[in-house]
Structures are given as structure tokens and as C-alpha cells.
Design a protein around this motif. Structure first.
Motif, PDB file in Angstrom:
ATOM      1  N   GLU A  47       0.880  -1.167   0.000  1.00 23.06           N
ATOM      2  CA  GLU A  47       0.000   0.000   0.000  1.00 23.06           C
ATOM      3  C   GLU A  47       0.919   1.219   0.000  1.00 23.06           C
ATOM      4  OE1 GLU A  47      -4.286   0.777   1.774  1.00 23.06           O
ATOM      5  OE2 GLU A  47      -2.783   0.750   3.364  1.00 23.06           O
ATOM      6  N   ALA A  48       1.076   1.802  -1.176  1.00 21.55           N
ATOM      7  CA  ALA A  48       2.134   2.797  -1.381  1.00 21.55           C
ATOM      8  C   ALA A  48       1.784   4.186  -0.889  1.00 21.55           C
ATOM      9  CB  ALA A  48       2.504   2.859  -2.862  1.00 21.55           C
ATOM     10  N   GLY A  49       0.486   4.474  -0.718  1.00 20.02           N
ATOM     11  CA  GLY A  49       0.139   5.803  -0.244  1.00 20.02           C
ATOM     12  C   GLY A  49      -1.301   6.170  -0.506  1.00 20.02           C
ATOM     13  N   PHE A  50      -1.601   7.449  -0.265  1.00 20.12           N
ATOM     14  CA  PHE A  50      -2.950   8.009  -0.355  1.00 20.12           C
ATOM     15  C   PHE A  50      -2.891   9.149  -1.375  1.00 20.12           C
ATOM     16  CE2 PHE A  50      -6.531   9.513   2.779  1.00 20.12           C
ATOM     17  CZ  PHE A  50      -7.438   9.481   1.730  1.00 20.12           C
ATOM     18  N   PRO A  51      -2.996   8.864  -2.677  1.00 20.06           N
ATOM     19  CA  PRO A  51      -2.705   9.840  -3.728  1.00 20.06           C
ATOM     20  C   PRO A  51      -3.448  11.165  -3.629  1.00 20.06           C
ATOM     21  CG  PRO A  51      -2.936   7.665  -4.669  1.00 20.06           C
ATOM     22  CD  PRO A  51      -3.359   7.553  -3.239  1.00 20.06           C
ATOM     23  N   SER A  52      -4.690  11.157  -3.144  1.00 21.78           N
ATOM     24  CA  SER A  52      -5.464  12.404  -3.122  1.00 21.78           C
ATOM     25  C   SER A  52      -5.058  13.332  -1.986  1.00 21.78           C
ATOM     26  CB  SER A  52      -6.961  12.097  -3.018  1.00 21.78           C
ATOM     27  OG  SER A  52      -7.273  11.589  -1.734  1.00 21.78           O
ATOM     28  N   SER A  53      -4.220  12.848  -1.061  1.00 22.60           N
ATOM     29  CA  SER A  53      -3.880  13.673   0.102  1.00 22.60           C
ATOM     30  C   SER A  53      -2.955  14.831  -0.242  1.00 22.60           C
ATOM     31  CB  SER A  53      -3.248  12.814   1.200  1.00 22.60           C
ATOM     32  OG  SER A  53      -2.039  12.232   0.755  1.00 22.60           O
ATOM     33  N   SER A  54      -2.110  14.672  -1.278  1.00 26.31           N
ATOM     34  CA  SER A  54      -1.222  15.756  -1.712  1.00 26.31           C
ATOM     35  C   SER A  54      -0.605  15.397  -3.046  1.00 26.31           C
ATOM     36  CB  SER A  54      -0.104  15.990  -0.685  1.00 26.31           C
ATOM     37  OG  SER A  54       0.818  14.909  -0.690  1.00 26.31           O
ATOM     38  N   GLU A  55      -0.081  16.408  -3.717  1.00 31.07           N
ATOM     39  CA  GLU A  55       0.600  16.157  -4.996  1.00 31.07           C
ATOM     40  C   GLU A  55       1.849  15.327  -4.779  1.00 31.07           C
ATOM     41  OE1 GLU A  55      -0.048  16.582  -8.257  1.00 31.07           O
ATOM     42  OE2 GLU A  55      -2.038  17.065  -7.501  1.00 31.07           O
ATOM     43  N   GLY A  56       2.527  15.580  -3.658  1.00 29.23           N
ATOM     44  CA  GLY A  56       3.727  14.804  -3.352  1.00 29.23           C
ATOM     45  C   GLY A  56       3.412  13.337  -3.151  1.00 29.23           C
ATOM     46  N   GLU A  57       2.299  13.047  -2.471  1.00 27.77           N
ATOM     47  CA  GLU A  57       1.905  11.668  -2.240  1.00 27.77           C
ATOM     48  C   GLU A  57       1.537  10.983  -3.553  1.00 27.77           C
ATOM     49  OE1 GLU A  57       1.017   8.612   0.810  1.00 27.77           O
ATOM     50  OE2 GLU A  57       2.374  10.294   0.502  1.00 27.77           O
ATOM     51  N   ARG A  58       0.852  11.720  -4.435  1.00 28.15           N
ATOM     52  CA  ARG A  58       0.497  11.142  -5.741  1.00 28.15           C
ATOM     53  C   ARG A  58       1.761  10.818  -6.537  1.00 28.15           C
ATOM     54  NH1 ARG A  58      -3.971  13.634  -9.889  1.00 28.15           N
ATOM     55  NH2 ARG A  58      -4.889  14.135  -7.857  1.00 28.15           N
ATOM     56  N   LYS A  59       2.751  11.695  -6.460  1.00 26.85           N
ATOM     57  CA  LYS A  59       4.006  11.458  -7.168  1.00 26.85           C
ATOM     58  C   LYS A  59       4.704  10.209  -6.632  1.00 26.85           C
ATOM     59  CE  LYS A  59       8.466  13.541  -8.314  1.00 26.85           C
ATOM     60  NZ  LYS A  59       9.383  14.702  -8.117  1.00 26.85           N
ATOM     61  N   VAL A  60       4.700  10.038  -5.307  1.00 28.29           N
ATOM     62  CA  VAL A  60       5.327   8.872  -4.687  1.00 28.29           C
ATOM     63  C   VAL A  60       4.710   7.584  -5.195  1.00 28.29           C
ATOM     64  CG1 VAL A  60       5.509   7.591  -2.522  1.00 28.29           C
ATOM     65  CG2 VAL A  60       6.134   9.989  -2.569  1.00 28.29           C
ATOM     66  N   VAL A  61       3.371   7.522  -5.181  1.00 25.87           N
ATOM     67  CA  VAL A  61       2.687   6.307  -5.621  1.00 25.87           C
ATOM     68  C   VAL A  61       2.990   6.025  -7.089  1.00 25.87           C
ATOM     69  CG1 VAL A  61       0.451   5.169  -5.898  1.00 25.87           C
ATOM     70  CG2 VAL A  61       0.870   6.603  -3.894  1.00 25.87           C
ATOM     71  N   LYS A  62       2.984   7.070  -7.913  1.00 26.79           N
ATOM     72  CA  LYS A  62       3.306   6.901  -9.340  1.00 26.79           C
ATOM     73  C   LYS A  62       4.716   6.351  -9.517  1.00 26.79           C
ATOM     74  CE  LYS A  62       0.430  10.332 -11.722  1.00 26.79           C
ATOM     75  NZ  LYS A  62       0.463  11.556 -12.561  1.00 26.79           N
ATOM     76  N   GLU A  63       5.669   6.929  -8.799  1.00 33.48           N
ATOM     77  CA  GLU A  63       7.069   6.513  -8.949  1.00 33.48           C
ATOM     78  C   GLU A  63       7.275   5.069  -8.488  1.00 33.48           C
ATOM     79  OE1 GLU A  63       9.602   8.142 -10.433  1.00 33.48           O
ATOM     80  OE2 GLU A  63       8.072   9.597 -10.982  1.00 33.48           O
ATOM     81  N   ILE A  64       6.598   4.688  -7.410  1.00 33.25           N
ATOM     82  CA  ILE A  64       6.723   3.306  -6.935  1.00 33.25           C
ATOM     83  C   ILE A  64       6.124   2.349  -7.944  1.00 33.25           C
ATOM     84  CG2 ILE A  64       5.920   1.676  -5.169  1.00 33.25           C
ATOM     85  CD1 ILE A  64       6.283   3.912  -3.107  1.00 33.25           C
ATOM     86  N   LYS A  65       5.007   2.723  -8.541  1.00 29.58           N
ATOM     87  CA  LYS A  65       4.391   1.876  -9.562  1.00 29.58           C
ATOM     88  C   LYS A  65       5.319   1.712 -10.773  1.00 29.58           C
ATOM     89  CE  LYS A  65       1.511  -0.463 -12.014  1.00 29.58           C
ATOM     90  NZ  LYS A  65       1.445  -1.928 -11.827  1.00 29.58           N
ATOM     91  N   LYS A  66       6.055   2.774 -11.103  1.00 24.81           N
ATOM     92  CA  LYS A  66       6.961   2.736 -12.261  1.00 24.81           C
ATOM     93  C   LYS A  66       8.180   1.839 -12.039  1.00 24.81           C
ATOM     94  CE  LYS A  66       5.886   7.394 -13.979  1.00 24.81           C
ATOM     95  NZ  LYS A  66       6.419   8.776 -14.146  1.00 24.81           N
TER      96      LYS A  66
END
Length: 507
Positions: A47-66
């Protein structure tokens, strides 16, 4: 316990719920490093994060998925289109959606009626499934929900197309017996895979999670070192080891990486692991009592339920006031010292005497006592020796230390910065001695200080090599930096000497 074959999935929420631990804030680089380690460990879902909580969190989840990891990547989402779209934008494998289900939370947390909650849950699940993404649904605070409504929303979620149903004990108020009964009942209400997410407010997160598994849960939500909101989540290392060793069940976890994973998360999160914590605590495989040390040296199973190597640990025999002759003899033999019976008895007496004074007996102390008793200098050879050191610190100045060490007939110099002069100096020493055996500082304590401007500081440290061997040492000086450096070098020398006597070559 019935050890029939079962395979249990592990969803790790260290990067999401674990980061909600008060005082923890992980950078993008930290999260990527942890995600890669979790994948290496073998968790099924991150569970990589909560994308809607911040732009930084969305970036983290995207990068982990990549990263293209073997583990599935999951994103958390509330039951809102905005949240779900943010998760979908990250191209994750699984979206974990949640909404309050207890009367208390429906009224005060989301201000919704049961009918509104039910409708929102169904619409959100259908929105996720229309995009072809797997969906796990959590009726939040399920363990305080009214049973008829909980059954109703779970059945509605199943009809809407969820892939799994997670039951959160959001405030950790359950006990194992009622957890078992809850999951046993839910198994007859729905036929989708069940997951459990327990918090540790009453210290029962692991026990409740295991009770859910006994009742038929197929997946457990965990966090490394039990990190999480308030008292934390069920600890990954405890859940997995118990499933493997007590129940005889299987997971995809490589248990030999549990300790290294724990250490990584502790280092990056800044949250130390308590010494008596199960599986990964420093004392989990340490023995001091005479009857214990004698037992484990004859047959480890006498006082150890599992071999420490199974979870990436090594056994440690500790010298102290409760120590017995057998344990101290084994510890001395490991570094090539073989006292006779009379000498051993005197060494044990002096160790106990030091322990009775409230002193922690370090490995360096044991060698010093042994040297005095045997009338010969033991361990005097310094593999690493301090030649010179300079420290710079002050207002608006980044603490910097320059250290010059001698080993293998040559002198080497390195400089490092740190949060303070001690940190900088010890980092410089680690940098220089790394080629000798990758020995790292694992614990630092300022043990005692006398009064006055010329106070004497006693520093006790523990260092650990790449094989998991832990060595302790101390030094006393008026200068805290010098005491810290001397203790560090004493510990490194002891560790290197032990490896050299045992014939262990640094890899």
C-alpha cells in the motif's frame, strides 16, 4: 495447533498507515528504498500511499508503480470520485477504498446517514471496477459497527464487484475471541476473500489478526516494526513468523530478510525498535541468565522457540550479574580465549561484581577483566587505531569531523558532516572502516555524567557487522566526542578481532 496447509497473503501498509506514525515523515527516496526492500522481502501487496492527500503523495505512488516491482501496488482512497480518480491516475494494481461504518463515525467523522454511506460505497466500488482495476473495500471502524448494517454493507460491496473485503479494527478494541466470531460469521455472509487490518491500542493487533486468520481470513494488513497511527498496526515480522513457525502456514515472505527490513525502516523512519520487541528487538535472541546460556549452548531449542537465523538474526550471549560460567566461557572461546577453571571462576565473579554495581558489562569490559585475571594482555592488538581527529561546530556551521585512522600498515583520512560533532565523527570512522567488515553503529548511549564544568562522560556503544554480530564497548572521557570515538574504535576492534579469530573474512 492444526498445521494444515494454507497460504496467507500479506499487504504491507508501512508506506501509508506506517507513515501516519506521529513524528514520521518519509521522503520520496526513503519510500522508494522501502518499497524495493518490501518487494525483495516478498510482500504480496504494497500500500504505497494516499494519492489524493497531496501532490507529493500522488508522485510517490506513481514513482513506486513505475519501479516494475513484483509486488502489487495499492493506493488508498476514500469513497469519493475525486479520490478514486487520483488513485486511478497512478496506474496502480489495486485501489483500497474505505468509508465509516460505525454509528459513531458515520455521525461525527463523515456526517452521513447509513443509507448515504451504503450508496457512496456501492457507487465508488462500481467506479473503480468500470476502469478494470482491482478493488478492496473497508467498512471503517467495522468492529464497532452494528451487526445488521455491517452485514448489509459487506453484501452490497460484494454485489458491486469487490475483489476482497477488509475488516478494520480501527481503534484496536477487539479481543481474539470476538474477532474470531466476527470473521467466522462474515465467512457465511460473503464469499469474497477476507482481509484483516488491526490496530494495537490494547496491544492485541497481532493476536486479533491471527484470530481472524484462524476464522478464515485470507490476507493480513501489516506494517514493519508495527508502525502506524497511535499505538500502530500489527507488526509484519511478528505476524509472518508466527504464521510460518506456529501455524505452519505459508506466505511469500523471505523470513531471513525480516531483520534487515526492520533495521532499514527504523533507520529511515527515525523510530527505534524497543530492545525487547519480538523477532527484531535487540534482545530477542540474547541470553544472560546462567541456566539460559548453558541451555542454548547445549541445545538452542531449550530457550529459543526458533533458530535466530530463520529471521536473519544471530544469537548473543550477554555477560552480566546473572551470567553463568558456561555462557562466559563460550563468549571468550569465540574470540580465541581459553581460561582454565580457576581463571573462569574468577572472571565470572568479577563480571557479577560489576553487574551488581548497576553497570552494563560490555564486550570490551569482559576482555579487560579477563586480561587482569589471566595475567596477560588480551586483545591488545589494535587492528584500527586513531591517529588524529578534528571537529568543527558552531552557530550557522554544519558540524564536520575529519578523522585519520591507521590500519593494515597505512593511514587513511575521511571527513563527514552530521547533526552534531559526535554524529559527524562516528560517520567518518564508519566510512573509513567500511572496507574491513561493513561495521555500523547500532546503538549509542551517554551512560553517566559527573557534575561540574569538567564533567566526565561515559559513552556505551554497540556496533554490528554485516553478519549480524553485535559487539558492545565503552569509553570515559571529559570530552564527549573523544569518549564516543574511543568507544566506537574499541567496538570495531573487538568485532574485527572476533571475526579474525573465527576465520571470518569480510565479504
Amino acid at each position: 495447533m492444526n498445521k494444515s496447509f494454507r497460504s496467507i497473503k500479506i499487504l504491507d501498509t508501512t508506506l501509508r498507515d506506517g507513515e501516519q506514525t506521529p513524528g514520521v515523515s518519509l521522503t520520496l527516496e526513503d519510500k522508494i528504498e522501502i518499497a524495493q526492500q518490501l518487494d525483495k522481502l516478498g510482500v504480496d501487496i504494497i500500500e504505497a500511499g494516499f494519492p489524493s492527500s497531496s501532490e507529493g503523495e500522488r508522485k510517490v505512488v506513481k514513482e513506486i508503480k513505475k519501479l516494475g516491482l513484483t509486488s502489487q501496488i495499492c493506493a488508498l482512497s476514500r469513497c469519493t470520485k475525486k479520490d478514486i480518480d487520483a488513485a486511478l491516475d497512478c496506474d496502480v494494481d489495486l485501489i483500497h477504498i474505505f468509508i465509516s461504518a460505525s454509528p459513531l463515525q458515520m455521525k461525527y467523522a463523515v456526517n452521513m446517514t447509513p443509507e448515504q454511506v451504503l450508496s457512496s460505497a456501492v457507487e465508488s466500488i462500481e467506479h473503480v471496477k468500470r476502469h478494470g482495476v482491482k478493488c478492496e473495500f473497508s467498512p471503517m471502524d467495522a468492529t464497532r459497527a452494528e451487526t445488521p448494517f455491517l452485514h448489509k454493507i459487506c453484501k452490497a460491496a460484494q454485489d458491486a464487484g469487490i475483489d476482497s473485503l477488509n475488516i478494520p479494527d480501527t481503534v484496536g478494541c477487539m479481543i481474539p475471541r470476538t474477532t474470531f466470531e466476527l470473521f467466522k460469521t462474515l465467512k457465511s455472509v460473503v464469499n469474497v476473500p477476507l482481509s484483516v487490518h488491526c490496530h494495537d491500542d490494547f496491544g492485541l493487533a497481532v493476536a486479533n489478526s491471527l484470530a481472524a486468520v484462524e476464522a478464515g481470513a485470507d490476507q493480513v494488513h501489516v506494517a514493519v516494526n508495527g508502525l502506524g497511527e497511535r499505538a500502530g498496526n500489527a507488526a509484519l515480522e511478528e505476524i509472518v513468523t508466527t504464521l510460518h513457525m506456529v501455524y505452519g502456514y505459508q506466505t511469500n515472505i523471505n523470513t531471513r530478510l525480516l531483520y534487515s527490513t526492520s533495521r532499514l525502516v527504523s533507520s529511515l523512519s527515525g523510530i527505534s525498535v524497543q530492545v525487547n520487541k519480538a523477532i527484531v528487538g535487540e534482545n530477542a535472541f540474547a541470553h544472560e541468565s546462567g541456566i539460559h546460556t548453558r541451555g542454548v549452548t547445549e541445545q538452542p531449542l531449550t530457550f529459543e522457540p526458533i533458530s535466530p537465523e530463520i529471521v536473519g538474526r544471530t544469537r548473543k550471549l550477554v555477560a552480566g550479574k546473572l551470567a553463568g560460567a558456561r555462557g562466559i566461557q563460550v563468549e571468550l572461546n569465540e574470540i580465541g580465549i581459553h581460561p582454565n577453571e580457576t581463571q573462569l571462576a574468577e572472571i565470572v565473579r568479577r563480571v557479577k561484581e560489576l553487574g551488581d554495581k548497576g553497570k552494563a558489562v560490555t564486550d570490551a569490559d569482559l576482555i579487560a577483566l579477563t586480561s587482569a585475571v589471566m595475567g596477560q594482555v588480551i586483545g591488545e592488538e589494535k587492528i584500527v587505531d586513531l591517529c588524529d581527529m578534528a571537529v568543527i561546530a558552531g552557530i550557522k556551521v554544519i558540524p564536520t569531523a575529519s578523522v585519520r585512522l591507521a590500519f593494515e600498515g597505512k593511514e587513511y583520512i575521511a571527513a563527514e558532516t552530521g547533526v552534531g560533532p559526535v554524529d559527524a565523527a562516528l560517520k567518518a570512522i564508519e566510512k573509513l572502516t567500511n572496507p574491513l567488515g561493513k561495521i555500523k553503529l547500532s546503538e549509542y548511549r551517554l551512560e553517566a555524567i559527573t557534575g561540574g564544568s569538567n564533567a566526565v562522560a561515559e559513552v556505551v556503544i554497540k556496533v554490528e557487522d554485516e553478519k549480524g554480530n553485535i559487539v558492545s564497548a565503552r569509553a570515559t572521557r571529559e570530552d564527549i566526542v573523544m569518549a564516543s570515538v574511543e568507544a566506537m574504535i574499541n567496538g570495531i576492534n573487538k568485532c574485527l578481532l572476533k571475526n579474525r579469530v573465527q576465520g571470518n573474512k569480510p565479504s
